[in-house]
Design a protein around this motif. Structure first.
Motif, PDB file in Angstrom:
ATOM      1  N   GLU A 151      -5.562  -1.054   4.205  1.00  0.00           N
ATOM      2  CA  GLU A 151      -6.678  -0.676   3.565  1.00  0.00           C
ATOM      3  C   GLU A 151      -6.766  -1.525   2.063  1.00  0.00           C
ATOM      4  O   GLU A 151      -7.505  -0.975   1.442  1.00  0.00           O
ATOM      5  CB  GLU A 151      -6.950   0.673   3.333  1.00  0.00           C
ATOM      6  CG  GLU A 151      -7.316   1.410   4.500  1.00  0.00           C
ATOM      7  CD  GLU A 151      -6.086   2.059   5.368  1.00  0.00           C
ATOM      8  OE1 GLU A 151      -5.283   2.579   4.592  1.00  0.00           O
ATOM      9  OE2 GLU A 151      -6.204   1.905   6.468  1.00  0.00           O
ATOM     10  N   VAL A 152      -5.774  -2.409   2.039  1.00  0.00           N
ATOM     11  CA  VAL A 152      -5.919  -3.250   0.846  1.00  0.00           C
ATOM     12  C   VAL A 152      -6.904  -4.550   1.059  1.00  0.00           C
ATOM     13  O   VAL A 152      -7.099  -4.600   1.971  1.00  0.00           O
ATOM     14  CB  VAL A 152      -4.454  -3.735   0.511  1.00  0.00           C
ATOM     15  CG1 VAL A 152      -4.504  -4.768  -0.513  1.00  0.00           C
ATOM     16  CG2 VAL A 152      -3.626  -2.613   0.072  1.00  0.00           C
ATOM     17  N   MET A 153      -7.544  -4.948  -0.166  1.00  0.00           N
ATOM     18  CA  MET A 153      -8.694  -5.747   0.097  1.00  0.00           C
ATOM     19  C   MET A 153      -8.401  -7.060  -0.469  1.00  0.00           C
ATOM     20  O   MET A 153      -9.462  -7.711  -0.842  1.00  0.00           O
ATOM     21  CB  MET A 153      -9.671  -4.933  -0.879  1.00  0.00           C
ATOM     22  CG  MET A 153     -10.143  -3.597  -0.469  1.00  0.00           C
ATOM     23  SD  MET A 153     -10.777  -3.564   1.270  1.00  0.00           S
ATOM     24  CE  MET A 153     -12.275  -3.973   0.911  1.00  0.00           C
ATOM     25  N   SER A 179     -10.870  -3.425  -8.311  1.00  0.00           N
ATOM     26  CA  SER A 179     -10.107  -2.033  -8.143  1.00  0.00           C
ATOM     27  C   SER A 179     -10.548  -1.031  -9.068  1.00  0.00           C
ATOM     28  O   SER A 179     -11.132  -1.304 -10.316  1.00  0.00           O
ATOM     29  CB  SER A 179      -8.612  -2.335  -8.444  1.00  0.00           C
ATOM     30  OG  SER A 179      -8.041  -3.219  -7.456  1.00  0.00           O
ATOM     31  N   ASP A 180     -10.141   0.165  -8.640  1.00  0.00           N
ATOM     32  CA  ASP A 180     -10.428   1.289  -9.325  1.00  0.00           C
ATOM     33  C   ASP A 180      -9.580   2.038 -10.580  1.00  0.00           C
ATOM     34  O   ASP A 180      -8.597   1.312 -10.683  1.00  0.00           O
ATOM     35  CB  ASP A 180     -11.198   2.358  -8.745  1.00  0.00           C
ATOM     36  CG  ASP A 180      -9.927   3.142  -7.803  1.00  0.00           C
ATOM     37  OD1 ASP A 180      -8.766   2.844  -8.182  1.00  0.00           O
ATOM     38  OD2 ASP A 180     -10.266   3.738  -6.676  1.00  0.00           O
ATOM     39  N   ARG A 195      -8.518  -7.788   3.417  1.00  0.00           N
ATOM     40  CA  ARG A 195      -9.334  -7.017   3.778  1.00  0.00           C
ATOM     41  C   ARG A 195      -9.972  -6.588   5.180  1.00  0.00           C
ATOM     42  O   ARG A 195     -10.415  -5.698   5.726  1.00  0.00           O
ATOM     43  CB  ARG A 195     -10.556  -7.300   2.687  1.00  0.00           C
ATOM     44  CG  ARG A 195     -11.342  -8.641   3.156  1.00  0.00           C
ATOM     45  CD  ARG A 195     -12.281  -8.799   1.783  1.00  0.00           C
ATOM     46  NE  ARG A 195     -13.417  -7.830   2.063  1.00  0.00           N
ATOM     47  CZ  ARG A 195     -14.634  -8.002   2.274  1.00  0.00           C
ATOM     48  NH1 ARG A 195     -14.894  -9.423   2.758  1.00  0.00           N
ATOM     49  NH2 ARG A 195     -15.594  -7.344   2.389  1.00  0.00           N
ATOM     50  N   GLN A 211       0.971  -1.084   0.085  1.00  0.00           N
ATOM     51  CA  GLN A 211       0.052  -0.044  -0.065  1.00  0.00           C
ATOM     52  C   GLN A 211       0.779   1.190   0.110  1.00  0.00           C
ATOM     53  O   GLN A 211       1.852   1.339   0.661  1.00  0.00           O
ATOM     54  CB  GLN A 211      -1.027  -0.184   1.019  1.00  0.00           C
ATOM     55  CG  GLN A 211      -1.969   1.236   1.258  1.00  0.00           C
ATOM     56  CD  GLN A 211      -2.964   0.980   2.490  1.00  0.00           C
ATOM     57  OE1 GLN A 211      -3.353  -0.098   2.774  1.00  0.00           O
ATOM     58  NE2 GLN A 211      -3.539   2.315   2.836  1.00  0.00           N
ATOM     59  N   ALA A 263      -4.748   2.478  -1.667  1.00  0.00           N
ATOM     60  CA  ALA A 263      -5.810   1.928  -0.359  1.00  0.00           C
ATOM     61  C   ALA A 263      -6.997   1.632  -1.184  1.00  0.00           C
ATOM     62  O   ALA A 263      -7.232   1.997  -2.269  1.00  0.00           O
ATOM     63  CB  ALA A 263      -5.860   3.037   0.662  1.00  0.00           C
ATOM     64  N   ARG A 264      -7.573   0.633  -0.782  1.00  0.00           N
ATOM     65  CA  ARG A 264      -8.835   0.093  -1.512  1.00  0.00           C
ATOM     66  C   ARG A 264      -8.540  -0.995  -2.725  1.00  0.00           C
ATOM     67  O   ARG A 264      -9.380  -1.522  -3.278  1.00  0.00           O
ATOM     68  CB  ARG A 264      -9.824   0.857  -1.847  1.00  0.00           C
ATOM     69  CG  ARG A 264     -10.129   1.951  -0.784  1.00  0.00           C
ATOM     70  CD  ARG A 264     -10.986   1.357   0.221  1.00  0.00           C
ATOM     71  NE  ARG A 264     -12.161   0.635  -0.204  1.00  0.00           N
ATOM     72  CZ  ARG A 264     -12.952   0.039   0.749  1.00  0.00           C
ATOM     73  NH1 ARG A 264     -12.443  -0.248   2.158  1.00  0.00           N
ATOM     74  NH2 ARG A 264     -14.115  -0.414   0.584  1.00  0.00           N
ATOM     75  N   THR A 265      -6.993  -1.198  -3.132  1.00  0.00           N
ATOM     76  CA  THR A 265      -6.853  -2.016  -4.223  1.00  0.00           C
ATOM     77  C   THR A 265      -7.338  -3.380  -3.707  1.00  0.00           C
ATOM     78  O   THR A 265      -7.217  -3.897  -2.622  1.00  0.00           O
ATOM     79  CB  THR A 265      -5.372  -1.947  -4.465  1.00  0.00           C
ATOM     80  OG1 THR A 265      -5.005  -0.539  -4.997  1.00  0.00           O
ATOM     81  CG2 THR A 265      -4.813  -3.139  -5.339  1.00  0.00           C
ATOM     82  N   THR A 266      -7.769  -4.099  -4.648  1.00  0.00           N
ATOM     83  CA  THR A 266      -8.234  -5.619  -4.456  1.00  0.00           C
ATOM     84  C   THR A 266      -7.252  -6.585  -5.213  1.00  0.00           C
ATOM     85  O   THR A 266      -6.475  -6.226  -5.697  1.00  0.00           O
ATOM     86  CB  THR A 266      -9.849  -5.490  -4.658  1.00  0.00           C
ATOM     87  OG1 THR A 266     -10.142  -7.261  -4.422  1.00  0.00           O
ATOM     88  CG2 THR A 266     -10.076  -5.273  -5.999  1.00  0.00           C
TER      89      THR A 266
END
Ligand SMILES: [Zn+2]
Length: 338
Positions: free
Chosen positions: A254-256, A316-317, A248, A182, A211-214
């Motif tokens: 905050e990685v998923m 992921s976005d 997660r 992250q 952050a929030r990467t899956t």
């Protein structure tokens, strides 16, 4: 598949009260995960590391200072790293686990090893404890191997950048260090343009993710970057700095990722080196159920027992995909990617 479980009772005595996330229960969770993995366990007691091996990476002054600090009762080594009296024994045996595992693997006693160690290692520098780490367990094992003329790939999928490991091999051509972490995040480094220098140029690869990467990005990063670079490097050994704090459920990051992503990553490393040349080190991971289930998934992956349909959690976005493209372009200056 036979897996050496490298441990010692002292690892449970490095303990500063259950308010600290780096606590003994993590080790029980990891051990439980190994026991439910589809592998045969071979026990190995972690010996104290030989002083000469420890001092290949850590300064004599630092080693002496840690021993004295623990003997005097311990305390805070920095704002988040503690030691107690029992930490000295735990630290020198955590450092000794990997080299002992190497010896046993060379003897043909197992197909892989799992060092169930505490304190963890990948933030530890030559002369400084940091980020819950005292001695750099994986790095000491890599140095033990390069001293035998071996080429070593270190894959670090702990959610934090392994600044200590990177720093210890920043100019070393025989160690390829690849970290997915992250970013921006503790401990602050791990920028994609940190590639090493001298003989180590291109032998440090950072894959920072927001952050929030899956798991979709992690899997694609392995396909496009980690595996092509690793194949070109041609390691004799693989060491994995296996933190489970990118899960997660982890409370510190905050990685998923989910269990299936660890299985995927471990499975993708199979075949890069012969059987008996992989050593996995427990680094971070602070949700006990996630640690247990992700350890089980990791060793299922190494054993080749994976569900090809097991998906990542969500998607992921666009920002995460753009950052992977930037990594691919940057790494492409040194290696053929994809
Ligand atoms: Zn971590």
């Amino acid at each position: 598949m036979r897996v050496l479980a490298v441990g010692h009772p002292s690892f449970m005595l490095h303990h500063q009260g259950n308010w600290h996330p780096e606590r003994p229960d993590r080790l029980n969770a990891a051990r439980a995960g190994l026991e439910i993995a589809p592998v045969e366990i071979v026990e190995l007691e972690a010996p104290r590391i030989a002083s000469a091996v420890l001092q290949r990476l850590h300064t004599a002054e630092y080693v002496t200072a840690i021993e004295g600090f623990c003997a005097a009762g311990g305390g805070a080594l920095d704002s988040d790293t503690y030691a107690v009296v029992e930490s000295w024994e735990a630290a020198i045996r955590s450092a000794g686990a990997g080299p002992a595992a190497v010896d046993r693997l060379v003897a043909g006693d197992a197909d892989a090893a799992f060092c169930l160690v505490r304190p963890p290692g990948h933030h530890a520098l030559a002369n400084r404890a940091m980020g819950f780490c005292i001695f750099n367990n994986a790095a000491l094992t890599a140095r033990y191997l390069t001293d035998m003329g071996q080429k070593v790939l270190i894959v670090d999928w702990d959610v934090h950048h392994g600044n200590g490991t990177q720093d210890l091999f920043i100019s070393d051509g025989n160690v390829l260090y690849i970290s997915v972490h992250q970013f921006p995040f503790y401990p602050g480094g791990g920028w994609l343009d940190e590639f090493g220098y001298g003989p180590g140029s291109g032998k440090t690869i950072n894959i920072p993710v927001p952050a929030r990467t899956t798991g979709d990005i992690y899997r694609e990063a392995f396909r496009r970057v980690v595996l092509p670079v690793a194949r070109q490097f041609g390691p004799d050994w693989i060491l994995v700095s296996s933190g489970y704090d990118a899960h997660r459920a982890d409370p510190l990051a905050e990685v998923m990722l989910v269990e299936a992503d660890y299985a995927y990553m471990a499975n993708s490393l199979v075949g890069l080196v012969p059987a008996g040349r992989t050593v996995v080190f427990l680094e971070g991971g602070y949700d006990l159920d996630a640690v247990r289930d992700s350890v089980a998934a990791t060793f299922a992956g190494f054993a080749g027992v994976i569900d090809p349909n097991a998906r990542s959690h969500g998607e992921s976005d666009a920002g995460a995909w753009r950052s992977l493209e930037m990594v691919e372009r940057a790494v492409g200056e040194f290696w053929e990617v994809r």
